[in-house]
Structures are given as C-alpha cells and as structure tokens.
Design a protein around this motif. Structure first.
Motif, PDB file in Angstrom:
ATOM      1  N   VAL A 112      44.113  37.330  32.319  1.00 22.69           N
ATOM      2  CA  VAL A 112      43.973  36.145  31.582  1.00 22.69           C
ATOM      3  C   VAL A 112      43.226  35.032  32.429  1.00 22.69           C
ATOM      4  O   VAL A 112      43.409  34.954  33.635  1.00 22.69           O
ATOM      5  CB  VAL A 112      45.227  35.640  30.799  1.00 22.69           C
ATOM      6  N   CYS A 113      42.245  34.370  31.679  1.00 23.45           N
ATOM      7  CA  CYS A 113      41.539  33.387  32.641  1.00 23.45           C
ATOM      8  C   CYS A 113      41.277  31.941  31.515  1.00 23.45           C
ATOM      9  O   CYS A 113      40.569  32.335  30.515  1.00 23.45           O
ATOM     10  CB  CYS A 113      40.162  33.930  33.093  1.00 23.45           C
ATOM     11  N   VAL A 170      30.138  42.586  36.619  1.00 25.68           N
ATOM     12  CA  VAL A 170      30.291  40.965  36.536  1.00 25.68           C
ATOM     13  C   VAL A 170      31.641  40.740  36.258  1.00 25.68           C
ATOM     14  O   VAL A 170      32.138  39.665  36.901  1.00 25.68           O
ATOM     15  CB  VAL A 170      29.082  40.215  35.930  1.00 25.68           C
ATOM     16  N   VAL A 171      31.772  41.174  35.034  1.00 22.96           N
ATOM     17  CA  VAL A 171      33.245  40.690  34.563  1.00 22.96           C
ATOM     18  C   VAL A 171      34.623  41.227  35.376  1.00 22.96           C
ATOM     19  O   VAL A 171      35.270  40.408  35.558  1.00 22.96           O
ATOM     20  CB  VAL A 171      33.335  41.336  33.064  1.00 22.96           C
ATOM     21  N   GLU A 172      34.272  42.251  35.925  1.00 27.06           N
ATOM     22  CA  GLU A 172      35.295  42.689  36.739  1.00 27.06           C
ATOM     23  C   GLU A 172      35.462  42.008  37.911  1.00 27.06           C
ATOM     24  O   GLU A 172      36.648  41.848  38.545  1.00 27.06           O
ATOM     25  CB  GLU A 172      35.236  44.301  37.072  1.00 27.06           C
ATOM     26  N   GLU A 173      34.432  41.833  38.653  1.00 25.81           N
ATOM     27  CA  GLU A 173      34.331  40.725  39.733  1.00 25.81           C
ATOM     28  C   GLU A 173      34.795  39.369  39.380  1.00 25.81           C
ATOM     29  O   GLU A 173      35.762  38.986  40.301  1.00 25.81           O
ATOM     30  CB  GLU A 173      32.638  40.774  40.607  1.00 25.81           C
ATOM     31  N   ALA A 174      34.373  38.980  38.314  1.00 23.51           N
ATOM     32  CA  ALA A 174      34.800  37.536  38.034  1.00 23.51           C
ATOM     33  C   ALA A 174      36.359  37.348  37.782  1.00 23.51           C
ATOM     34  O   ALA A 174      36.880  36.399  38.249  1.00 23.51           O
ATOM     35  CB  ALA A 174      34.111  36.995  36.667  1.00 23.51           C
ATOM     36  N   LEU A 175      36.648  38.418  37.455  1.00 24.28           N
ATOM     37  CA  LEU A 175      38.309  38.530  36.983  1.00 24.28           C
ATOM     38  C   LEU A 175      38.976  39.254  38.030  1.00 24.28           C
ATOM     39  O   LEU A 175      40.549  39.358  37.991  1.00 24.28           O
ATOM     40  CB  LEU A 175      38.714  39.038  35.413  1.00 24.28           C
ATOM     41  N   GLU A 176      38.361  39.648  39.005  1.00 25.75           N
ATOM     42  CA  GLU A 176      39.426  40.260  40.271  1.00 25.75           C
ATOM     43  C   GLU A 176      40.113  41.572  39.648  1.00 25.75           C
ATOM     44  O   GLU A 176      41.291  41.625  39.916  1.00 25.75           O
ATOM     45  CB  GLU A 176      40.166  39.370  40.971  1.00 25.75           C
TER      46      GLU A 176
END
Length: 191
Positions: free
Chosen positions: A50-51, A124-130
């Motif tokens: 979650v973010c 990109v999403v996986e990197e941004a959300l670790e």
C-alpha cells in the motif's frame, strides 16, 4: 447500504479529489478485508503493498495506462489523481487458482471504491513500491475520494460495451441486460 446498492455503485473511478488524502490506515484496512476474503484451497498466496506517499504515487501514476476506451484522455490531471494505491502481488511462480484469488481480492477492495488497473509498466511499479523479488504486481488499485459521477447505461443499438463520458463529464458504463446474459433458468419459481 444493502448488497445490491453496494455492487451497483462499485464502478471504476478514474477521477479523484487529490486534495483529500487517504490515510494509510484505510489502505491497510482494505487489504485486511481482502486478506480475510475467500480464496482457493485457503492458499492465501497473494501479498499486498500500500502507498499514499506522494513521491512514490507520482512514480506509480506515470507507469499506469488509463481508460483505453477514452482515446482523447491520457488519465487524470494533477488535481484528479489517486491519493493512494494498493498493489496486489502474486508469487512469480504463480500456481493454480492465483487468478481466481486475484479477482476475489480485487473485487473485495473494489467494493470500497477504486479503479483496477491491469495495464501498466510492471518494472516501474515494482521498483516504486519495492516489491519483493519473488512476487510480481498483478493489479494496481488506484484509490481516492471520487471526483466524478459514474452511472450504468443499457447497451445502445450498436451493442458497444465501450464506456464514455457525456458533455457534463458523467462517466457512462454500458451493461448488457439480464436477458442477454442469463442463458438458462431451471427450477421452480418461489415468487
């Protein structure tokens, strides 16, 4: 709200009131509801991230593809962007039933109001959300306070299922009639 009203009003929202934040506790609560929803063989294979962090949200937003049927719209403008996201993750190895579990979990959260997005730049999403390496993002749920009206509409004569917006910005979602989708009825009527 009764169950029928809850389902009827659970439409994808694509424009939000970005000035109204979504507390992290609400995002966690939505995941907690998805966590206890039914799943195949009680595998509980899904994970979530979650973010509501603005910097990370901006990175996630840039990776999303919004509303393919609205060809003249590139997604929400800055004041209409989601205030938070839930990423639904599945093991990279997949496994039987993960897609069904994904649908159940996503719909559980959807009843609280969001937009399910399956078209995005996964890296990109996986990197941004670790996202942990042994999981991959299956869906991104964009969450915020709605800033648009969404209504159901019958299919037109052309039978197009493409959603559309009218001149007032109301988002129309065409649906087939019950007679079109119910292909069998067996048993006694208890009406």
């Amino acid at each position: 709200m009764d169950y029928g009203s809850l389902v009827t009003t659970a439409r994808s929202c694509r424009r939000f009131d970005a000035a109204r934040p979504i507390p992290l506790s609400i995002l966690v609560w939505l995941v907690d509801l998805a966590r206890i929803a039914p799943c195949g063989a009680n595998r509980q294979a899904l994970r979530y991230v979650v973010c509501n962090d603005r910097t990370r949200n901006d990175r996630v937003f840039g990776a999303l593809r919004w509303a393919a049927y609205l060809t003249d719209w590139d997604g929400p403008a800055e004041p209409e962007r989601p205030a938070g996201y839930v990423g639904i993750l599945a093991p990279r190895e997949g496994g039987a039933g993960v897609r069904v579990d994904l649908g159940i979990a996503a719909q559980t959260i959807m009843l609280g109001g969001c937009c399910m997005i399956g078209a995005f730049d996964r890296a990109v999403v996986e990197e941004a959300l670790e996202v942990p390496q042994d999981y991959e993002v299956q869906l991104v749920l964009a969450i915020g306070h709605p800033a648009e009206r969404r209504v159901l509409a019958p299919l037109g004569e052309d039978e197009s299922i493409r959603y559309w917006r009218d001149a007032q910005g109301v988002h129309h979602v065409p649906k087939r009639s019950l007679d079109d989708v119910l292909v069998g009825r067996f048993g006694d009527s208890n009406e």
